[in-house]
Design a protein around this motif. Structure first.
Motif, PDB file in Angstrom:
ATOM      1  N   GLY A 246     -39.211  14.620  -5.547  1.00 31.50           N
ATOM      2  CA  GLY A 246     -38.309  14.939  -4.453  1.00 31.50           C
ATOM      3  C   GLY A 246     -36.861  14.855  -4.880  1.00 31.50           C
TER       4      GLY A 246
ATOM      5  N   SER B 218     -42.396   6.756   1.618  1.00 28.11           N
ATOM      6  CA  SER B 218     -42.413   7.858   0.646  1.00 28.11           C
ATOM      7  C   SER B 218     -42.407   7.364  -0.795  1.00 28.11           C
ATOM      8  CB  SER B 218     -41.214   8.779   0.885  1.00 28.11           C
ATOM      9  OG  SER B 218     -41.274   9.376   2.172  1.00 28.11           O
TER      10      SER B 218
ATOM     11  N   ILE C  53     -44.590   9.238  -4.333  1.00 27.34           N
ATOM     12  CA  ILE C  53     -43.945  10.186  -5.242  1.00 27.34           C
ATOM     13  C   ILE C  53     -44.012   9.641  -6.666  1.00 27.34           C
ATOM     14  CG2 ILE C  53     -42.369  11.121  -3.505  1.00 27.34           C
ATOM     15  CD1 ILE C  53     -40.199   9.267  -4.780  1.00 27.34           C
TER      16      ILE C  53
ATOM     17  N   PHE D 217     -39.946  19.026  -3.878  1.00 26.69           N
ATOM     18  CA  PHE D 217     -39.423  19.435  -2.578  1.00 26.69           C
ATOM     19  C   PHE D 217     -37.926  19.178  -2.485  1.00 26.69           C
ATOM     20  CE2 PHE D 217     -41.212  15.172  -2.306  1.00 26.69           C
ATOM     21  CZ  PHE D 217     -40.186  14.424  -1.763  1.00 26.69           C
ATOM     22  N   TRP D 218     -37.285  19.987  -1.658  1.00 29.04           N
ATOM     23  CA  TRP D 218     -35.877  19.850  -1.280  1.00 29.04           C
ATOM     24  C   TRP D 218     -35.852  19.588   0.216  1.00 29.04           C
ATOM     25  CZ3 TRP D 218     -31.297  19.675  -3.831  1.00 29.04           C
ATOM     26  CH2 TRP D 218     -30.148  19.713  -3.048  1.00 29.04           C
ATOM     27  N   GLU D 219     -35.344  18.481   0.660  1.00 23.34           N
ATOM     28  CA  GLU D 219     -35.078  17.233   0.021  1.00 23.34           C
ATOM     29  C   GLU D 219     -35.494  16.152   1.006  1.00 23.34           C
ATOM     30  OE1 GLU D 219     -32.369  15.465   1.580  1.00 23.34           O
ATOM     31  OE2 GLU D 219     -31.589  17.144   2.690  1.00 23.34           O
ATOM     32  N   PHE D 220     -35.470  14.877   0.606  1.00 17.98           N
ATOM     33  CA  PHE D 220     -36.071  13.778   1.360  1.00 17.98           C
ATOM     34  C   PHE D 220     -35.629  13.705   2.817  1.00 17.98           C
ATOM     35  CE2 PHE D 220     -36.742  11.962  -2.928  1.00 17.98           C
ATOM     36  CZ  PHE D 220     -38.055  11.544  -2.805  1.00 17.98           C
TER      37      PHE D 220
ATOM     38  N   ASP E 287     -37.462  15.168   6.062  1.00 14.98           N
ATOM     39  CA  ASP E 287     -38.767  14.685   6.497  1.00 14.98           C
ATOM     40  C   ASP E 287     -38.624  13.745   7.684  1.00 14.98           C
ATOM     41  OD1 ASP E 287     -41.507  14.355   6.460  1.00 14.98           O
ATOM     42  OD2 ASP E 287     -41.599  13.452   4.467  1.00 14.98           O
TER      43      ASP E 287
ATOM     44  N   VAL F 280     -44.051  14.252   2.811  1.00 15.96           N
ATOM     45  CA  VAL F 280     -44.361  13.611   1.534  1.00 15.96           C
ATOM     46  C   VAL F 280     -45.823  13.190   1.498  1.00 15.96           C
ATOM     47  CG1 VAL F 280     -43.908  11.599   0.083  1.00 15.96           C
ATOM     48  CG2 VAL F 280     -42.001  12.862   1.056  1.00 15.96           C
TER      49      VAL F 280
END
Length: 608
Positions: free
Chosen positions: A244, A266, A270, A587-590, A593, A600
């Motif tokens: 991420g 998360s 990750i 992914f873009w970006e945390f 979410d 995530v």
């Protein structure tokens, strides 16, 4: 094709450390019983970090201090901390803060600043008198940096550290031992055994020398140490990369911090983090927002470790929080990402002298203040030999040459990766550069399989911004994940070096009457931070999905039409990625979410 790496949001913060500067006060008293000494602690070519140390050498308490000096034309202070710094032409003045002006006999205090130019201070004055012994006048120089510590005799609760001695023109008096950036001991020898540690825990150690005038020199390189025993958070399963992006500027308006990776759950799901973005200036890698990166102070409740930052610790900000995150989740690797949509304009100049560029990047990544934080470098060049925010004409071989230079400089023990275009069209951006040839030097590609369509075409037609596959009526052939991945494979990029990209946001239009894709629009739908873009955590409630197409979701609510990925569509994309033999996903970006990390979680579960 346009991508969402919007580093410009951080620009306004660059001068934050200078906020609230006040006018000069008259010198408080003659400087016959105090000294001010100067050290240049870092120099990265385009700028430097300086430090002044004021010491009360008298027998009575000093109630305040003011340090003055001259810089030659072209050298200046850009930001400062622990003092109020002002200037009049080339004359600079630093006055104590309200909380650090009082100095008891024998006590000292330091303040620092970032600067540009190559000049050194001259004509130093302390409280109107001579600085008496600083490097701006004939006298004592600060000591050199000690060697990076080595670790031995590691147990559940202790570690022995040993380092090579620093040098000084008048002699080294002692060494400060720093654990995770905070001083834990001062010793006269070149070894120290730290005790009282926690089993199964990661720590970072560095050392700083002090001379007979109590001047401190640069901090040594950092040594990561993990004590034996204990239990840690288990790493995510599945053997796939789950990466991420964490945005440097997200700590401002978005109020998203490294600790949010912990509270959302998360961090345990990750494997890698890309810290975005460093800038590319004058053919070199540079830190962008120094305040957010390594100066912003965190309170105990805001920090990953639960310990508050102190005003005098060598490292604060996002870098220190990432260090704490890695101590808690040792499976996580962190890469420093340079470029992005806004900062890619400097890559053409960098490619003209790729070796010098690579050397500058390694100097930033291995800065002794945070050398233990980063495990590699990511290059986000948008786009080699093609057009993004600006157009690059460096040629089809430039990207391969840059990748080769980075690998040569960083060696086999660092990760070297790149975020690349996902334009799978014939004669498109993938065809503009030698991505196949460059792949041999890189650990993987983050293929930006999102932002294919959006309200940058204000009239539409509406289309999903991250289609997994093509579909009848797609506005542009080759603008989908499957075609991009297939083209990269055809150029010789191994499947395991390709990561599928997921956007944690949606793109949308307004003035839309048709629910199915392909409708006309009048412009961009309203967004919290930017028209036409909205985070998943908002859209899941404000405009729930009403259908799916090409492996991704869309939603029609009122006159607005949005496309975005959901936990369900991510699950499908992860299955596809595994079937393709891809190395994983990113992914873009945390911050897009939900607070409990729904997306995530979907990536982690889908790649098991």
């Amino acid at each position: 094709m346009r991508f969402r790496h919007r580093a410009a949001a951080g620009f306004a913060t660059l001068l934050l450390p200078l906020a609230g500067l006040v006018g000069l006060a008259s010198p408080a008293e003659a400087a016959t019983s105090a000294t001010a000494t100067y050290t240049k602690t870092q120099d990265w070519g385009s700028g430097f970090e300086g430090k002044w140390t004021v010491k009360n050498t008298g027998t009575t308490t000093l109630s305040s201090w003011t340090v003055e000096w001259d810089f030659p034309s072209g050298t200046s202070v850009t930001s400062a901390w622990d003092a109020d710094v002002t200037s009049s032409g080339t004359h600079w003045t630093a006055k104590n803060k309200s909380w650090n002006g009082t100095l008891a006999p024998g006590a000292s205090v330091s303040f620092g600043f970032n600067g540009t130019g190559s000049g050194s201070p001259a004509h130093c004055k302390l409280n109107g008198g001579s600085c008496d012994g600083g490097t701006t006048e004939p006298g004592d120089s600060a000591p050199s940096a000690p060697g990076t510590p080595t670790a031995s005799d590691i147990t559940n609760t202790s570690v022995k550290l040993t380092w090579s001695a620093a040098t000084d023109d008048k002699g080294v008096k002692n060494y400060d031992v720093l654990r995770d950036g905070a001083k834990v001991a001062t010793v006269t020898s070149t070894s120290y055994t730290d005790t009282g540690l926690t089993a199964g825990t990661d720590y970072s150690y560095s050392v700083q020398a002090r001379d007979t005038a109590d001047q401190t020199g640069p901090v040594s390189g950092a040594r990561a140490v993990r004590t034996t025993g204990g239990t840690t958070e288990p790493p995510p399963t599945g053997g796939k990369i789950k990466l991420g992006y964490f945005t440097e500027w997200g700590v401002y308006g978005r109020n998203y911090h490294v600790k949010n990776l912990v509270t959302s759950g998360s961090a345990s799901k990750i494997t890698h983090i890309n810290y975005a973005f460093g800038n590319v200036k004058d053919g070199k890698c540079v830190v962008d927002d120094t305040y957010a990166a390594y100066d912003k102070a965190y309170t105990a409740d805001q920090s990953v470790s639960g310990t508050a930052d102190t005003w005098d610790q060598p490292l604060r900000g996002n870098f220190n929080q990432l260090r704490q995150l890695k101590a808690k989740y040792p499976h996580i690797k962190v890469l420093y990402s340079f470029g992005g949509w806004t900062y890619s304009g400097g890559f053409g100049q960098a490619a003209a002298n790729a070796a010098a560029f690579a050397k500058s990047c390694k100097a930033v990544v291995e800065d002794p203040r945070w050398a233990d934080v980063f495990d590699g470098i990511d290059i986000d060049w948008e786009y080699p030999n093609a057009c993004g925010l600006t157009c690059d004409t460096s040629g089809p071989a430039a990207f391969k040459n840059l990748s080769q230079a980075l690998r040569a400089e960083f060696g086999p023990n660092y990760l070297v990766t790149a975020a690349i275009t996902a334009d799978g069209s014939s004669g498109g951006k993938i065809d503009a550069a030698d991505y196949g040839g460059a792949a041999q030097y890189l650990d993987w590609y983050n293929v930006m399989t999102y932002d294919y369509f959006g309200a940058f075409d204000k009239d539409g037609p509406t289309a999903p911004h991250s289609p997994l596959t093509s579909y009848p009526g797609i506005p542009q052939a080759g603008f989908n994940s499957a075609d991009a991945i297939a083209k990269l494979k055809s150029k010789g990029v191994p499947s395991a070096k390709l990561l599928l990209g997921i956007g944690f946001y949606g793109r949308g239009w307004t003035g839309v009457t048709q629910s199915a894709p392909g409708g006309t629009a009048t412009g961009a739908a309203p967004g919290t931070y930017e028209a036409g873009i909205e985070d998943y955590k908002i859209l899941k409630n404000s405009c729930p999905a009403t259908g799916t197409i090409a492996g991704t979701a869309y939603a029609h609510c009122g006159s607005n039409w949005w496309s975005y990925d959901t936990p369900s569509t991510i699950a499908g994309k992860m299955t596809w990625a595994k079937n393709q033999g891809l190395g994983g996903a990113f992914f873009w970006e945390f911050s897009g979410d939900t607070s409990n990390g729904e997306l995530v979680t979907a990536i982690n579960n889908g790649l098991k």
